[in-house]
Enzyme design. Structure first.
Site, mmCIF file in Angstrom:
data_model
loop_
_atom_site.group_PDB
_atom_site.id
_atom_site.type_symbol
_atom_site.label_atom_id
_atom_site.label_comp_id
_atom_site.label_asym_id
_atom_site.label_seq_id
_atom_site.Cartn_x
_atom_site.Cartn_y
_atom_site.Cartn_z
ATOM 1 N N GLN A 28 -4.354 2.811 14.995
ATOM 2 C CA GLN A 28 -3.317 3.254 14.255
ATOM 3 C C GLN A 28 -2.223 4.250 14.927
ATOM 4 O O GLN A 28 -1.219 4.306 15.012
ATOM 5 C CB GLN A 28 -3.838 3.751 12.918
ATOM 6 N N ASP B 180 -9.610 0.480 1.623
ATOM 7 C CA ASP B 180 -8.577 -0.111 2.581
ATOM 8 C C ASP B 180 -9.129 0.450 4.091
ATOM 9 O O ASP B 180 -8.640 1.348 4.662
ATOM 10 C CB ASP B 180 -7.123 0.361 2.632
ATOM 11 N N ARG C 176 -8.539 4.096 13.137
ATOM 12 C CA ARG C 176 -7.466 5.237 13.421
ATOM 13 C C ARG C 176 -6.993 5.384 14.576
ATOM 14 O O ARG C 176 -5.564 5.724 14.769
ATOM 15 C CB ARG C 176 -8.372 6.484 12.925
ATOM 16 N N ASP D 22 0.977 -1.324 0.094
ATOM 17 C CA ASP D 22 -0.089 0.015 0.045
ATOM 18 C C ASP D 22 0.937 1.377 0.062
ATOM 19 O O ASP D 22 1.724 1.458 0.826
ATOM 20 C CB ASP D 22 -1.037 -0.010 1.240
ATOM 21 N N HIS E 137 -3.781 14.063 0.405
ATOM 22 C CA HIS E 137 -4.123 13.316 1.695
ATOM 23 C C HIS E 137 -2.854 13.092 2.557
ATOM 24 O O HIS E 137 -3.139 13.536 3.864
ATOM 25 C CB HIS E 137 -4.201 11.928 1.188
ATOM 26 N N ARG F 174 1.149 17.285 12.682
ATOM 27 C CA ARG F 174 2.218 18.015 12.982
ATOM 28 C C ARG F 174 2.389 19.772 12.586
ATOM 29 O O ARG F 174 3.402 20.387 12.986
ATOM 30 C CB ARG F 174 3.585 17.647 12.046
ATOM 31 N N GLU G 206 -10.854 4.185 3.208
ATOM 32 C CA GLU G 206 -9.982 4.793 2.496
ATOM 33 C C GLU G 206 -10.126 4.536 0.825
ATOM 34 O O GLU G 206 -10.058 3.125 0.326
ATOM 35 C CB GLU G 206 -8.447 4.293 2.696
ATOM 36 N N GLU H 275 -9.174 4.097 -2.495
ATOM 37 C CA GLU H 275 -8.205 3.823 -3.268
ATOM 38 C C GLU H 275 -8.130 3.105 -4.452
ATOM 39 O O GLU H 275 -9.446 2.700 -4.619
ATOM 40 C CB GLU H 275 -7.160 2.824 -2.532
ATOM 41 N N THR I 133 -9.254 -5.685 3.957
ATOM 42 C CA THR I 133 -9.364 -4.760 2.868
ATOM 43 C C THR I 133 -10.163 -5.407 1.676
ATOM 44 O O THR I 133 -9.899 -6.400 1.384
ATOM 45 C CB THR I 133 -7.651 -4.625 2.287
ATOM 46 N N GLU J 77 -10.311 12.889 6.841
ATOM 47 C CA GLU J 77 -10.123 14.120 6.538
ATOM 48 C C GLU J 77 -11.233 14.826 6.338
ATOM 49 O O GLU J 77 -11.523 16.020 6.439
ATOM 50 C CB GLU J 77 -9.207 13.872 5.032
ATOM 51 N N TYR K 166 1.250 2.992 15.694
ATOM 52 C CA TYR K 166 2.176 2.846 14.410
ATOM 53 C C TYR K 166 3.651 3.349 14.834
ATOM 54 O O TYR K 166 4.518 3.377 13.559
ATOM 55 C CB TYR K 166 1.489 3.943 13.331
ATOM 56 N N LYS L 227 -4.966 -2.056 10.210
ATOM 57 C CA LYS L 227 -5.199 -2.107 8.646
ATOM 58 C C LYS L 227 -5.337 -3.706 8.325
ATOM 59 O O LYS L 227 -5.823 -3.943 7.150
ATOM 60 C CB LYS L 227 -3.921 -1.361 8.012
ATOM 61 N N THR M 145 -4.787 6.345 0.052
ATOM 62 C CA THR M 145 -5.850 6.972 -0.147
ATOM 63 C C THR M 145 -5.936 8.229 -1.184
ATOM 64 O O THR M 145 -4.771 8.900 -1.169
ATOM 65 C CB THR M 145 -6.060 7.927 1.107
ATOM 66 N N TYR N 207 1.507 5.400 -0.403
ATOM 67 C CA TYR N 207 0.741 6.732 0.290
ATOM 68 C C TYR N 207 1.096 8.162 -0.623
ATOM 69 O O TYR N 207 2.082 8.815 -0.340
ATOM 70 C CB TYR N 207 1.733 6.939 1.547
#
Length: 420
Positions: free
Chosen positions: A245, A238, A242, A131, A138, A147, A204, A206, A262, A369, A249, A258, A355, A133
Protein backbone atom coordinates in the site's frame (compact mmCIF):
# COMPACT_ATOMS: atom_id res chain seq x y z
CA UNK A 1 -37.26 -4.04 22.66
CA UNK A 2 -38.70 -6.28 25.38
CA UNK A 3 -35.75 -7.54 27.43
CA UNK A 4 -38.16 -9.96 29.13
CA UNK A 5 -39.20 -11.63 25.87
CA UNK A 6 -38.37 -15.32 26.08
CA UNK A 7 -38.22 -18.18 23.60
CA UNK A 8 -39.41 -21.74 24.22
CA UNK A 9 -35.84 -22.66 23.23
CA UNK A 10 -33.19 -22.45 25.93
CA UNK A 11 -30.64 -19.82 24.94
CA UNK A 12 -27.69 -19.01 27.27
CA UNK A 13 -27.53 -15.44 28.59
CA UNK A 14 -24.17 -14.89 26.88
CA UNK A 15 -25.34 -16.20 23.48
CA UNK A 16 -25.00 -13.71 20.63
CA UNK A 17 -28.32 -14.89 19.20
CA UNK A 18 -31.23 -14.60 21.65
CA UNK A 19 -34.82 -13.98 20.57
CA UNK A 20 -34.09 -10.23 20.83
CA UNK A 21 -31.61 -10.52 17.94
CA UNK A 22 -32.70 -12.93 15.16
CA UNK A 23 -30.07 -12.07 12.52
CA UNK A 24 -30.55 -13.20 8.91
CA UNK A 25 -28.12 -15.30 6.89
CA UNK A 26 -27.78 -17.86 4.11
CA UNK A 27 -26.94 -21.47 4.96
CA UNK A 28 -26.63 -24.79 3.17
CA UNK A 29 -27.63 -27.98 4.99
CA UNK A 30 -25.87 -31.26 4.23
CA UNK A 31 -28.85 -32.35 2.14
CA UNK A 32 -30.27 -29.49 0.12
CA UNK A 33 -29.67 -26.17 -1.54
CA UNK A 34 -28.68 -22.89 0.13
CA UNK A 35 -31.58 -20.96 1.63
CA UNK A 36 -32.30 -18.12 4.07
CA UNK A 37 -32.36 -18.64 7.81
CA UNK A 38 -32.42 -16.82 11.13
CA UNK A 39 -30.08 -17.66 14.02
CA UNK A 40 -31.33 -18.33 17.54
CA UNK A 41 -28.92 -19.80 20.09
CA UNK A 42 -26.96 -22.54 18.34
CA UNK A 43 -29.81 -23.27 15.92
CA UNK A 44 -31.00 -21.91 12.58
CA UNK A 45 -34.66 -21.35 11.70
CA UNK A 46 -35.25 -22.43 8.08
CA UNK A 47 -37.36 -19.57 6.71
CA UNK A 48 -37.92 -21.36 3.39
CA UNK A 49 -39.94 -24.04 5.24
CA UNK A 50 -41.96 -21.44 7.15
CA UNK A 51 -42.68 -19.58 3.91
CA UNK A 52 -43.73 -22.81 2.20
CA UNK A 53 -46.20 -23.40 5.06
CA UNK A 54 -47.77 -19.98 4.52
CA UNK A 55 -46.38 -17.98 7.45
CA UNK A 56 -45.27 -15.08 5.21
CA UNK A 57 -48.45 -14.59 3.14
CA UNK A 58 -48.32 -10.80 3.27
CA UNK A 59 -48.76 -8.11 0.60
CA UNK A 60 -45.21 -6.91 1.29
CA UNK A 61 -43.81 -10.22 0.00
CA UNK A 62 -45.54 -9.91 -3.38
CA UNK A 63 -45.86 -13.72 -3.54
CA UNK A 64 -42.07 -13.99 -3.91
CA UNK A 65 -40.33 -17.04 -2.42
CA UNK A 66 -37.52 -14.85 -1.15
CA UNK A 67 -36.39 -17.31 1.55
CA UNK A 68 -35.73 -20.13 -0.93
CA UNK A 69 -33.07 -18.02 -2.66
CA UNK A 70 -29.31 -18.52 -2.22
CA UNK A 71 -28.86 -14.89 -1.17
CA UNK A 72 -30.73 -12.20 0.75
CA UNK A 73 -30.90 -9.87 -2.29
CA UNK A 74 -34.57 -10.46 -3.16
CA UNK A 75 -35.56 -9.99 0.49
CA UNK A 76 -33.36 -6.88 0.79
CA UNK A 77 -35.12 -5.31 -2.18
CA UNK A 78 -38.52 -5.50 -0.42
CA UNK A 79 -37.69 -2.78 2.10
CA UNK A 80 -38.17 -2.11 5.78
CA UNK A 81 -41.93 -2.89 6.15
CA UNK A 82 -41.32 -6.42 4.82
CA UNK A 83 -38.14 -6.86 6.90
CA UNK A 84 -39.91 -5.75 10.06
CA UNK A 85 -42.95 -7.99 9.51
CA UNK A 86 -40.78 -11.02 8.71
CA UNK A 87 -38.81 -10.51 11.92
CA UNK A 88 -42.01 -10.06 13.96
CA UNK A 89 -43.45 -13.29 12.54
CA UNK A 90 -40.31 -15.27 13.40
CA UNK A 91 -40.11 -13.70 16.85
CA UNK A 92 -43.75 -14.63 17.50
CA UNK A 93 -43.24 -18.25 16.35
CA UNK A 94 -40.19 -18.60 18.63
CA UNK A 95 -41.74 -17.02 21.71
CA UNK A 96 -42.50 -19.14 24.77
CA UNK A 97 -46.25 -18.46 24.51
CA UNK A 98 -46.71 -19.61 20.89
CA UNK A 99 -47.51 -23.34 20.48
CA UNK A 100 -47.01 -23.59 16.68
CA UNK A 101 -43.40 -24.82 16.86
CA UNK A 102 -43.18 -25.38 20.59
CA UNK A 103 -45.74 -28.20 20.62
CA UNK A 104 -45.05 -29.82 17.22
CA UNK A 105 -41.94 -32.01 17.29
CA UNK A 106 -42.35 -33.10 13.67
CA UNK A 107 -42.50 -29.48 12.47
CA UNK A 108 -39.50 -28.51 14.62
CA UNK A 109 -37.47 -31.28 12.98
CA UNK A 110 -38.17 -29.67 9.58
CA UNK A 111 -37.66 -26.07 10.64
CA UNK A 112 -34.55 -26.19 12.84
CA UNK A 113 -30.94 -26.95 11.84
CA UNK A 114 -27.94 -27.07 14.15
CA UNK A 115 -25.45 -24.35 13.17
CA UNK A 116 -22.60 -26.85 13.48
CA UNK A 117 -24.19 -29.05 10.80
CA UNK A 118 -24.50 -26.49 8.01
CA UNK A 119 -22.18 -24.46 5.77
CA UNK A 120 -22.69 -20.69 5.95
CA UNK A 121 -22.59 -18.70 2.72
CA UNK A 122 -22.09 -15.04 1.96
CA UNK A 123 -25.38 -13.42 3.00
CA UNK A 124 -25.77 -11.47 -0.25
CA UNK A 125 -24.53 -11.23 -3.81
CA UNK A 126 -22.39 -8.16 -3.28
CA UNK A 127 -22.31 -6.18 -6.49
CA UNK A 128 -20.41 -3.20 -5.11
CA UNK A 129 -18.31 -2.55 -2.02
CA UNK A 130 -17.25 0.80 -0.55
CA UNK A 131 -14.80 1.23 2.32
CA UNK A 132 -14.94 4.42 4.38
CA UNK A 133 -12.23 5.94 6.58
CA UNK A 134 -14.50 7.18 9.36
CA UNK A 135 -12.61 6.63 12.64
CA UNK A 136 -10.96 9.85 13.85
CA UNK A 137 -8.40 8.08 16.04
CA UNK A 138 -7.40 5.69 13.25
CA UNK A 139 -7.04 8.50 10.72
CA UNK A 140 -5.12 10.65 13.21
CA UNK A 141 -2.74 7.83 14.18
CA UNK A 142 -1.99 6.89 10.57
CA UNK A 143 -1.60 10.53 9.58
CA UNK A 144 0.76 11.13 12.50
CA UNK A 145 2.99 8.27 11.33
CA UNK A 146 3.12 9.63 7.78
CA UNK A 147 3.09 13.41 8.27
CA UNK A 148 3.50 14.17 11.97
CA UNK A 149 0.81 15.19 14.51
CA UNK A 150 0.50 18.76 13.19
CA UNK A 151 -0.66 17.52 9.76
CA UNK A 152 -2.20 14.21 10.79
CA UNK A 153 -5.59 14.78 9.17
CA UNK A 154 -5.94 15.78 5.55
CA UNK A 155 -7.83 19.11 5.10
CA UNK A 156 -10.96 17.32 3.84
CA UNK A 157 -11.26 14.71 6.60
CA UNK A 158 -13.65 16.56 8.93
CA UNK A 159 -15.70 17.88 6.03
CA UNK A 160 -16.70 14.64 4.28
CA UNK A 161 -16.71 10.87 4.87
CA UNK A 162 -13.57 9.81 2.97
CA UNK A 163 -13.90 6.47 1.14
CA UNK A 164 -12.75 4.35 -1.80
CA UNK A 165 -14.45 1.69 -3.92
CA UNK A 166 -13.13 -1.77 -3.09
CA UNK A 167 -13.16 -5.13 -4.84
CA UNK A 168 -16.45 -7.01 -4.27
CA UNK A 169 -15.43 -10.32 -5.87
CA UNK A 170 -12.78 -11.07 -3.21
CA UNK A 171 -15.14 -10.64 -0.23
CA UNK A 172 -15.28 -14.03 1.52
CA UNK A 173 -17.24 -15.60 4.36
CA UNK A 174 -15.72 -16.06 7.81
CA UNK A 175 -13.54 -19.17 8.09
CA UNK A 176 -12.07 -18.83 4.59
CA UNK A 177 -8.26 -19.04 4.59
CA UNK A 178 -6.40 -15.92 3.49
CA UNK A 179 -3.53 -16.26 1.01
CA UNK A 180 -0.68 -13.82 1.69
CA UNK A 181 -0.71 -11.03 -0.88
CA UNK A 182 2.08 -10.35 -3.36
CA UNK A 183 3.01 -7.16 -5.13
CA UNK A 184 5.59 -4.44 -5.54
CA UNK A 185 7.27 -2.85 -2.54
CA UNK A 186 10.06 -0.32 -2.36
CA UNK A 187 12.52 -0.71 0.53
CA UNK A 188 13.66 2.69 1.89
CA UNK A 189 17.28 2.19 0.79
CA UNK A 190 16.49 0.71 -2.65
CA UNK A 191 16.67 2.61 -5.92
CA UNK A 192 13.96 0.46 -7.54
CA UNK A 193 10.97 -1.55 -6.32
CA UNK A 194 11.04 -5.32 -5.80
CA UNK A 195 8.31 -7.92 -6.28
CA UNK A 196 7.35 -10.53 -3.68
CA UNK A 197 5.09 -11.48 -0.76
CA UNK A 198 4.01 -8.70 1.57
CA UNK A 199 6.04 -8.39 4.77
CA UNK A 200 3.43 -6.05 6.29
CA UNK A 201 0.24 -8.15 6.39
CA UNK A 202 -2.36 -6.55 8.64
CA UNK A 203 -5.96 -6.87 9.78
CA UNK A 204 -8.50 -4.05 9.99
CA UNK A 205 -11.28 -4.30 12.56
CA UNK A 206 -14.36 -2.92 10.79
CA UNK A 207 -18.12 -3.20 10.53
CA UNK A 208 -20.18 -2.97 7.36
CA UNK A 209 -23.83 -2.57 6.42
CA UNK A 210 -25.89 -4.13 3.64
CA UNK A 211 -28.04 -1.96 1.38
CA UNK A 212 -31.70 -2.86 0.91
CA UNK A 213 -33.68 -0.90 -1.67
CA UNK A 214 -31.34 1.12 -3.82
CA UNK A 215 -31.79 4.50 -5.49
CA UNK A 216 -32.11 5.39 -9.15
CA UNK A 217 -29.14 6.73 -11.06
CA UNK A 218 -28.84 10.52 -10.65
CA UNK A 219 -31.25 10.58 -7.66
CA UNK A 220 -29.53 11.27 -4.32
CA UNK A 221 -30.78 9.77 -1.05
CA UNK A 222 -31.46 12.63 1.39
CA UNK A 223 -29.92 12.09 4.81
CA UNK A 224 -33.36 12.02 6.48
CA UNK A 225 -34.22 8.87 4.47
CA UNK A 226 -30.77 7.25 4.45
CA UNK A 227 -31.58 4.69 7.15
CA UNK A 228 -34.53 3.40 5.11
CA UNK A 229 -31.94 1.89 2.75
CA UNK A 230 -29.93 0.08 5.47
CA UNK A 231 -30.88 -3.53 6.27
CA UNK A 232 -28.29 -4.51 8.87
CA UNK A 233 -24.68 -4.98 9.90
CA UNK A 234 -21.90 -7.57 9.71
CA UNK A 235 -18.39 -7.72 11.13
CA UNK A 236 -15.56 -7.16 8.67
CA UNK A 237 -11.82 -7.74 8.46
CA UNK A 238 -10.37 -5.82 5.53
CA UNK A 239 -6.99 -7.57 5.27
CA UNK A 240 -4.26 -5.17 4.19
CA UNK A 241 -0.71 -5.36 2.84
CA UNK A 242 0.84 -2.22 4.29
CA UNK A 243 4.18 -2.27 2.46
CA UNK A 244 2.46 -2.77 -0.90
CA UNK A 245 0.00 0.00 0.00
CA UNK A 246 2.78 2.45 0.92
CA UNK A 247 4.32 2.16 -2.57
CA UNK A 248 1.19 1.97 -4.73
CA UNK A 249 -1.36 4.29 -3.12
CA UNK A 250 -0.07 7.57 -4.55
CA UNK A 251 -2.04 9.19 -6.11
CA UNK A 252 -5.15 6.98 -6.50
CA UNK A 253 -5.25 5.02 -3.25
CA UNK A 254 -5.42 1.30 -2.35
CA UNK A 255 -5.27 -1.36 -5.07
CA UNK A 256 -3.38 -4.68 -4.68
CA UNK A 257 -2.88 -3.92 -0.97
CA UNK A 258 -6.61 -4.41 -0.38
CA UNK A 259 -8.12 -6.36 -3.26
CA UNK A 260 -6.80 -9.83 -2.36
CA UNK A 261 -9.26 -10.62 0.45
CA UNK A 262 -11.92 -9.05 2.69
CA UNK A 263 -13.70 -11.27 5.25
CA UNK A 264 -17.20 -10.75 6.66
CA UNK A 265 -19.31 -12.55 9.27
CA UNK A 266 -22.26 -14.66 8.04
CA UNK A 267 -25.10 -13.25 10.17
CA UNK A 268 -26.65 -9.86 9.38
CA UNK A 269 -27.95 -8.10 12.50
CA UNK A 270 -30.93 -5.90 11.65
CA UNK A 271 -31.43 -2.26 12.60
CA UNK A 272 -34.51 -3.36 14.57
CA UNK A 273 -32.32 -5.56 16.80
CA UNK A 274 -29.84 -2.70 17.25
CA UNK A 275 -32.46 -0.03 18.06
CA UNK A 276 -32.09 -0.28 21.88
CA UNK A 277 -28.37 0.42 21.50
CA UNK A 278 -28.64 3.67 19.54
CA UNK A 279 -26.61 6.52 21.02
CA UNK A 280 -26.56 10.20 19.97
CA UNK A 281 -23.85 11.05 17.45
CA UNK A 282 -21.34 13.32 19.25
CA UNK A 283 -21.15 16.93 18.02
CA UNK A 284 -18.97 17.41 14.93
CA UNK A 285 -16.62 20.36 14.56
CA UNK A 286 -16.78 22.00 12.07
CA UNK A 287 -20.51 21.57 11.57
CA UNK A 288 -21.00 19.45 8.43
CA UNK A 289 -22.47 20.93 5.26
CA UNK A 290 -26.27 20.98 5.12
CA UNK A 291 -26.68 17.71 3.14
CA UNK A 292 -24.76 15.86 5.89
CA UNK A 293 -26.83 17.20 8.79
CA UNK A 294 -29.58 14.99 10.22
CA UNK A 295 -31.76 15.78 13.19
CA UNK A 296 -31.06 13.32 16.02
CA UNK A 297 -28.33 11.50 14.07
CA UNK A 298 -27.03 8.48 15.92
CA UNK A 299 -24.40 5.79 16.33
CA UNK A 300 -24.50 2.41 18.13
CA UNK A 301 -22.94 1.08 21.35
CA UNK A 302 -21.32 -2.06 19.90
CA UNK A 303 -18.38 -3.58 21.78
CA UNK A 304 -15.73 -4.96 19.45
CA UNK A 305 -12.71 -7.21 20.00
CA UNK A 306 -9.96 -8.68 17.84
CA UNK A 307 -8.01 -11.76 18.95
CA UNK A 308 -4.83 -13.30 17.55
CA UNK A 309 -3.85 -16.96 17.78
CA UNK A 310 -0.49 -17.99 16.40
CA UNK A 311 0.16 -21.57 15.30
CA UNK A 312 1.95 -22.29 18.60
CA UNK A 313 -0.68 -20.79 20.93
CA UNK A 314 -3.34 -22.90 22.67
CA UNK A 315 -5.89 -20.09 22.86
CA UNK A 316 -6.48 -16.74 21.14
CA UNK A 317 -5.24 -13.56 22.81
CA UNK A 318 -7.30 -10.37 22.63
CA UNK A 319 -5.24 -7.57 21.07
CA UNK A 320 -7.92 -4.92 20.39
CA UNK A 321 -10.92 -3.75 22.43
CA UNK A 322 -12.85 -0.90 20.85
CA UNK A 323 -16.41 0.32 20.18
CA UNK A 324 -18.48 1.29 17.13
CA UNK A 325 -19.06 4.65 18.85
CA UNK A 326 -15.45 5.55 17.99
CA UNK A 327 -16.60 6.38 14.43
CA UNK A 328 -16.75 10.11 13.66
CA UNK A 329 -19.12 9.86 10.68
CA UNK A 330 -22.54 8.22 11.04
CA UNK A 331 -24.07 5.56 8.82
CA UNK A 332 -26.62 8.09 7.54
CA UNK A 333 -23.84 10.55 6.64
CA UNK A 334 -21.86 7.86 4.83
CA UNK A 335 -24.85 6.82 2.73
CA UNK A 336 -26.02 10.38 2.02
CA UNK A 337 -22.54 11.40 0.89
CA UNK A 338 -22.16 8.25 -1.24
CA UNK A 339 -25.29 9.10 -3.23
CA UNK A 340 -25.21 12.93 -3.25
CA UNK A 341 -23.93 12.97 -6.84
CA UNK A 342 -26.55 10.45 -7.97
CA UNK A 343 -24.51 7.26 -7.51
CA UNK A 344 -27.02 4.39 -7.59
CA UNK A 345 -26.78 1.93 -4.72
CA UNK A 346 -28.32 -1.52 -5.26
CA UNK A 347 -29.67 -4.31 -3.02
CA UNK A 348 -26.74 -6.26 -1.58
CA UNK A 349 -24.18 -3.45 -1.86
CA UNK A 350 -21.83 -3.38 1.12
CA UNK A 351 -20.61 -0.18 2.80
CA UNK A 352 -17.85 -0.54 5.38
CA UNK A 353 -16.81 1.72 8.24
CA UNK A 354 -13.05 1.61 7.84
CA UNK A 355 -10.80 0.60 10.75
CA UNK A 356 -12.45 1.37 14.10
CA UNK A 357 -9.88 2.65 16.60
CA UNK A 358 -10.33 4.40 19.93
CA UNK A 359 -8.23 6.83 21.98
CA UNK A 360 -6.28 4.19 23.96
CA UNK A 361 -3.49 1.88 22.82
CA UNK A 362 -5.58 -1.26 23.40
CA UNK A 363 -8.42 0.20 21.28
CA UNK A 364 -6.32 0.48 18.11
CA UNK A 365 -7.96 -1.57 15.37
CA UNK A 366 -4.98 -2.82 13.32
CA UNK A 367 -1.34 -3.91 13.63
CA UNK A 368 -0.20 -0.71 11.89
CA UNK A 369 -1.36 1.26 14.93
CA UNK A 370 -0.79 -1.37 17.64
CA UNK A 371 2.90 -1.73 16.74
CA UNK A 372 3.25 1.83 15.43
CA UNK A 373 4.32 0.68 11.97
CA UNK A 374 6.40 -2.15 13.40
CA UNK A 375 8.48 0.02 15.76
CA UNK A 376 6.89 -1.44 18.93
CA UNK A 377 6.31 -5.17 18.41
CA UNK A 378 3.25 -6.72 20.02
CA UNK A 379 4.15 -9.06 22.92
CA UNK A 380 2.03 -12.20 23.17
CA UNK A 381 1.45 -14.35 26.31
CA UNK A 382 3.59 -17.26 25.02
CA UNK A 383 6.63 -15.02 24.53
CA UNK A 384 6.20 -14.52 20.77
CA UNK A 385 6.17 -11.05 19.27
CA UNK A 386 4.51 -9.66 16.17
CA UNK A 387 5.24 -6.58 14.08
CA UNK A 388 2.83 -7.85 11.42
CA UNK A 389 0.75 -10.98 10.90
CA UNK A 390 2.68 -14.13 9.99
CA UNK A 391 1.77 -17.31 8.11
CA UNK A 392 -0.31 -19.65 10.29
CA UNK A 393 -1.73 -16.82 12.39
CA UNK A 394 -5.50 -16.80 12.89
CA UNK A 395 -7.20 -13.45 13.44
CA UNK A 396 -10.79 -13.31 14.70
CA UNK A 397 -13.08 -10.34 15.34
CA UNK A 398 -16.25 -10.41 17.42
CA UNK A 399 -18.77 -7.84 18.58
CA UNK A 400 -21.94 -7.49 20.63
CA UNK A 401 -24.34 -5.07 22.29
CA UNK A 402 -25.00 -5.72 25.98
CA UNK A 403 -28.66 -5.57 27.03
CA UNK A 404 -30.32 -6.31 30.36
CA UNK A 405 -29.83 -10.05 30.72
CA UNK A 406 -29.16 -10.65 27.03
CA UNK A 407 -26.71 -9.83 24.23
CA UNK A 408 -27.31 -8.85 20.64
CA UNK A 409 -24.18 -10.18 18.96
CA UNK A 410 -22.65 -10.64 15.53
CA UNK A 411 -20.86 -13.96 16.00
CA UNK A 412 -17.35 -13.68 14.59
CA UNK A 413 -15.34 -13.17 11.45
CA UNK A 414 -12.14 -15.21 11.38
CA UNK A 415 -9.42 -16.17 8.91
CA UNK A 416 -6.11 -18.02 8.95
CA UNK A 417 -3.15 -16.81 6.91
CA UNK A 418 -1.58 -19.12 4.33
CA UNK A 419 1.80 -18.55 2.64
CA UNK A 420 1.93 -16.63 -0.66
Amino acid sequence: MDSHLRSFLEVPRDSHFPIQNLPFGVFQPKQGKPRVGVAIGDLIVDLSVLQELGHFRLPEFQNQKVFSEDSLNAFLALGRPAWRKAREIVQHLLSADTPTLRDDAKLRARVFHAQKDVVMQLPARIGNYTDFYSSYHHAHNVGTMLRGPENALMPNWKWLPVAYHGRASSIVISGTDVRRAQGQTKPPDASAPVFGPTKGLDYELEMAFLIGPGNSLSEAVPIERAIDHVFGFVLMNDWSARDIQAWEYQPLGPFLAKNFCTSISPWVVTLEALDPFRRPLPPQDPEPLLYLRAKDDFTFDIRLEAALRTSSMEAPHIITRTNFQNLYWSVAQQLAHHTINGCNLQPGDLLASGTISGPTEESRGCMLELTWRGANPLKLPNGETRKWLEDGDKLSITGWCQGEGYRVGFGEVAGRILPA
